[in-house]
Design an enzyme around this catalytic site. Structure first.
Site, PDB file in Angstrom:
ATOM      1  CE  LYS A  43      -5.017  -1.372   1.459  1.00 38.62           C
ATOM      2  NZ  LYS A  43      -5.963  -2.171   2.234  1.00 38.62           N
TER       3      LYS A  43
ATOM      4  CE  LYS B  79       1.672   2.117   4.849  1.00 40.41           C
ATOM      5  NZ  LYS B  79       1.055   1.134   3.928  1.00 40.41           N
TER       6      LYS B  79
ATOM      7  CB  THR C  31      -0.912   0.031   1.238  1.00 41.47           C
ATOM      8  OG1 THR C  31      -1.671  -1.175   1.291  1.00 41.47           O
ATOM      9  CG2 THR C  31      -1.846   1.239   1.170  1.00 41.47           C
TER      10      THR C  31
HETATM   11  N1  LIG Z   1      -1.410  -6.398   7.596  1.00 38.37           N
HETATM   12  C1  LIG Z   1      -2.517  -6.117   6.920  1.00 38.37           C
HETATM   13  O1  LIG Z   1      -3.649  -6.422   7.364  1.00 38.37           O
HETATM   14  C2  LIG Z   1      -2.457  -5.454   5.584  1.00 38.37           C
HETATM   15  C3  LIG Z   1      -1.356  -4.757   5.146  1.00 38.37           C
HETATM   16  N2  LIG Z   1      -1.375  -4.161   3.921  1.00 38.37           N
HETATM   17  C4  LIG Z   1      -0.221  -3.448   3.424  1.00 38.37           C
HETATM   18  O2  LIG Z   1       0.711  -4.432   2.983  1.00 38.37           O
HETATM   19  C5  LIG Z   1       2.050  -4.000   3.219  1.00 38.37           C
HETATM   20  C6  LIG Z   1       2.738  -5.010   4.125  1.00 38.37           C
HETATM   21  O3  LIG Z   1       2.011  -5.091   5.329  1.00 38.37           O
HETATM   22  P1  LIG Z   1       2.390  -6.126   6.475  1.00 38.37           P
HETATM   23  O4  LIG Z   1       2.804  -7.413   5.897  1.00 38.37           O
HETATM   24  O5  LIG Z   1       1.277  -6.084   7.430  1.00 38.37           O
HETATM   25  O6  LIG Z   1       3.629  -5.389   7.115  1.00 38.37           O
HETATM   26  P2  LIG Z   1       4.824  -5.939   8.010  1.00 38.37           P
HETATM   27  O7  LIG Z   1       5.262  -4.774   8.826  1.00 38.37           O
HETATM   28  O8  LIG Z   1       4.455  -7.202   8.695  1.00 38.37           O
HETATM   29  O9  LIG Z   1       5.960  -6.296   6.921  1.00 38.37           O
HETATM   30  C7  LIG Z   1       6.613  -5.273   6.232  1.00 38.37           C
HETATM   31  C8  LIG Z   1       7.594  -5.869   5.247  1.00 38.37           C
HETATM   32  O10 LIG Z   1       8.316  -4.794   4.622  1.00 38.37           O
HETATM   33  C9  LIG Z   1       9.718  -5.029   4.794  1.00 38.37           C
HETATM   34  N3  LIG Z   1      10.456  -3.767   4.855  1.00 38.37           N
HETATM   35  C10 LIG Z   1      10.205  -2.702   5.631  1.00 38.37           C
HETATM   36  N4  LIG Z   1      11.075  -1.712   5.367  1.00 38.37           N
HETATM   37  C11 LIG Z   1      11.912  -2.171   4.404  1.00 38.37           C
HETATM   38  C12 LIG Z   1      13.013  -1.612   3.701  1.00 38.37           C
HETATM   39  N5  LIG Z   1      13.443  -0.370   3.940  1.00 38.37           N
HETATM   40  N6  LIG Z   1      13.623  -2.365   2.781  1.00 38.37           N
HETATM   41  C13 LIG Z   1      13.195  -3.621   2.517  1.00 38.37           C
HETATM   42  N7  LIG Z   1      12.158  -4.216   3.147  1.00 38.37           N
HETATM   43  C14 LIG Z   1      11.511  -3.490   4.075  1.00 38.37           C
HETATM   44  C15 LIG Z   1       9.824  -5.820   6.079  1.00 38.37           C
HETATM   45  O11 LIG Z   1      11.078  -6.456   6.174  1.00 38.37           O
HETATM   46  P3  LIG Z   1      11.675  -6.906   7.598  1.00 38.37           P
HETATM   47  O12 LIG Z   1      11.042  -8.226   7.897  1.00 38.37           O
HETATM   48  O13 LIG Z   1      13.137  -6.982   7.391  1.00 38.37           O
HETATM   49  O14 LIG Z   1      11.294  -5.840   8.591  1.00 38.37           O
HETATM   50  C16 LIG Z   1       8.653  -6.778   5.900  1.00 38.37           C
HETATM   51  O15 LIG Z   1       8.973  -7.801   4.996  1.00 38.37           O
HETATM   52  C17 LIG Z   1       1.924  -2.602   3.810  1.00 38.37           C
HETATM   53  O16 LIG Z   1       2.008  -1.676   2.761  1.00 38.37           O
HETATM   54  C18 LIG Z   1       0.524  -2.596   4.414  1.00 38.37           C
HETATM   55  O17 LIG Z   1      -0.006  -1.297   4.504  1.00 38.37           O
HETATM   56  C19 LIG Z   1      -2.448  -4.270   3.076  1.00 38.37           C
HETATM   57  C20 LIG Z   1      -3.555  -4.963   3.449  1.00 38.37           C
HETATM   58  C21 LIG Z   1      -3.657  -5.564   4.754  1.00 38.37           C
HETATM   59  O1  LIG Z   2      -4.627  -2.416   4.623  1.00 39.54           O
HETATM   60  C1  LIG Z   2      -5.163  -3.164   5.439  1.00 39.54           C
HETATM   61  C2  LIG Z   2      -6.547  -3.563   5.282  1.00 39.54           C
HETATM   62  C3  LIG Z   2      -7.051  -4.459   6.343  1.00 39.54           C
HETATM   63  C4  LIG Z   2      -8.408  -4.979   5.951  1.00 39.54           C
HETATM   64  O2  LIG Z   2      -8.864  -4.749   4.812  1.00 39.54           O
HETATM   65  O3  LIG Z   2      -8.995  -5.657   6.800  1.00 39.54           O
END
Ligand SMILES: NC(=O)C1=CN([C@@H]2O[C@H](COP(=O)(O)OP(=O)(O)OC[C@H]3O[C@@H](n4cnc5c(N)ncnc54)[C@H](OP(=O)(O)O)[C@@H]3O)[C@@H](O)[C@H]2O)C=CC1
Ligand SMILES: O=CCCC(=O)O
Length: 289
Positions: free
Chosen positions: A170, A238, A95
């Protein structure tokens, strides 16, 4: 079909696991490399850098925390851009804002590659169950090639036109969700302060016109102060910030979103950023004292 997967956080791990379970050959990379181990146990290969993954795979998917992470994985040393070339497809499901997505798209295309943004609606459980809603935009031909992977990760895929539209859709959705979570938190606290049982409030809400899966799922855990992260609060904040910037660009006043963003910021300042976004309830409780 062989795919690369960059970013194995809460969402990326579940999504990559689903691809493996459905017979895709997956090569993974994560900044913290140890997070690859569980995927390797399920048959994944590991690429040492984003560039190495792109070199090996025709298609690479990314699921990264925010615009800074999405840009860094593409543009930094050993990044995606070093190995993207004609015939390669890059699908960013993180996102981010439209500006970030367009910047990545232009860079990928300048090397002859193809780009699709494909952020998702749905959280940890839908990611594990392959029930996400995919909001894709960019190159239609790449969308069509990605459909088999999207069908494994999601229950419905939208193609929304030019790159940027997926990011915008989104952000609109998550802006609404963040506002709802704040109104819900205030309602739960108002019920408690005025001597009502919040569990009864949940029952009443669930029978009426504003019943929804989020209240049903998060209500009981919020009442128990259980904020095990499915969607980390720092990411919701964010998204509010990026949605407010989109409002700025369109000269749209969004006072409800702005107030909700303040509550998420307050929650972050209280050290709740890594908890579930429903932990904004704790900030709401404090703000009302
Ligand atoms: N969780 C949710 O319910 C949802 C999340 N999203 C979106 O999806 C994306 C991921 O979310 P989520 O999995 O929850 O987040 P997490 O915080 O669990 O994971 C984030 C990921 O990004 C990596 N990362 C962060 N900074 C860097 C960097 N500078 N360079 C390389 N890798 C980096 C992390 O690596 P490392 O492990 O090394 O920290 C990790 O793999 C986000 O944009 C979020 O907004 C969308 C829908 C639902
Ligand atoms: O970006 C996160 C969305 C979480 C949700 O749709 O439940």
């Amino acid at each position: 079909m062989e795919v690369g997967f960059l970013g194995l956080g809460i969402m990326g791990k579940a999504m990559a696991m689903n691809l493996l379970k459905h017979g895709f050959k997956v090569t993974v990379w994560n900044r913290t490399l140890s997070k690859c181990d569980e995927l390797v146990e399920h048959g994944a290969s590991v690429g040492e850098t984003p560039a190495a993954v792109v070199k090996k795979c025709k298609y690479t998917i990314a699921m990264l925390s925010d615009p800074a992470a999405a840009l860094s994985v593409v543009f930094d040393k050993d990044g995606v851009l070093e190995e993207v070339c004609a015939g390669k497809g890059y699908v960013d499901m993180s996102t981010v804002d439209a500006e970030t997505s367009i910047k990545i798209s232009e860079a990928i295309q300048s090397k002859g590659g193809h780009f699709l943004e494909a952020p998702v609606s749905g959280s940890k459980k839908p990611a594990e169950d392959g029930q996400l809603v995919i909001l894709a935009a960019g190159e239609k031909a790449l969308f069509e090639q990605a459909v088999p992977a999207f069908n494994v990760m999601g229950k419905k895929s939208f193609f929304l036109g030019p790159v940027g539209n997926g990011a915008k859709m989104k952000l609109v959705v998550n802006m609404i969700m963040g506002c709802m979570m704040n109104a819900f938190s205030e309602g739960l606290e108002l019920a408690s302060r005025s001597g009502l049982d919040p569990h009864t409030l949940l029952d009443v809400l669930d029978l009426g016109a504003i019943a929804n899966p989020m209240f049903k799922l998060k209500g009981p855990t919020m009442i128990n102060s259980n904020y095990a992260p499915a969607f980390p609060l720092k990411h919701q904040q964010k998204d509010m910030r990026l949605a407010l910037a989109l409002g700025d660009e369109n000269a749209l006043s969004m006072p409800i979103a702005a107030a909700s963003n303040e509550a998420f910021k307050k929650a972050r300042s209280l050290g709740l950023g890594d908890l579930d976004f429903s932990a904004v309830f704790e900030a709401v409780k404090l703000l009302k004292h």
